[in-house]
Design a protein around this motif. Structure first.
Motif: not given
Length: 123
Positions: A33-37, A48-51, A77-85, A91-102
């Motif tokens: 799962i990745g986060w984009f903006r 950011a992304a997480i395996s 559920t995946v979380y993105l904790q954002m501090n010291s903003l 931005a608009v933040y999007y989450c996305a999913a993929r199978e490969s970690i590469v």
């Protein structure tokens, strides 16, 4: 898999927000799962992304030390904790999913996308 991003809002500079990405449909576990903006007038960029196990995390340089990505597979559920903003985090933040970690920073290789949640950081 269907993804639902939430948790955005208006916050003062230096504040915090926690974004959530809830998945439904196919099983959640195998996916990276990745986060984009995307800020107005700019391209969508990796944040950011997480395996699937949560054992590996990846961050863009601007997020390192301020943002933390985590996942709870029991809650799909995946979380993105954002501090010291900062205002430049707006931005608009999007989450996305993929199978490969590469190549997790490449947005074109993500198969599923959520609808986005607006984050506005006031100076």
């Amino acid at each position: 898999v269907q993804l639902q991003a939430s948790g955005g809002g208006l916050v003062q500079a230096g504040g915090s927000l926690r974004l959530s990405c809830a998945a439904s449909g196919r099983t959640f576990r195998p996916y990276v799962i990745g986060w984009f903006r995307q800020a107005p007038g700019k391209e969508r960029e990796f944040v950011a992304a997480i395996s699937w196990s949560g054992g590996s995390t990846y961050y863009t340089d601007s997020a390192k030390g301020r943002f933390t990505i985590s996942r709870d597979n029991a809650k799909n559920t995946v979380y993105l904790q954002m501090n010291s903003l900062k205002p430049e985090d707006t931005a608009v933040y999007y989450c996305a999913a993929r199978e490969s970690i590469v190549g997790v920073t490449a947005r074109y290789d993500y198969d599923y996308w959520g609808q986005g949640t607006q984050v506005t950081v006031a100076s």
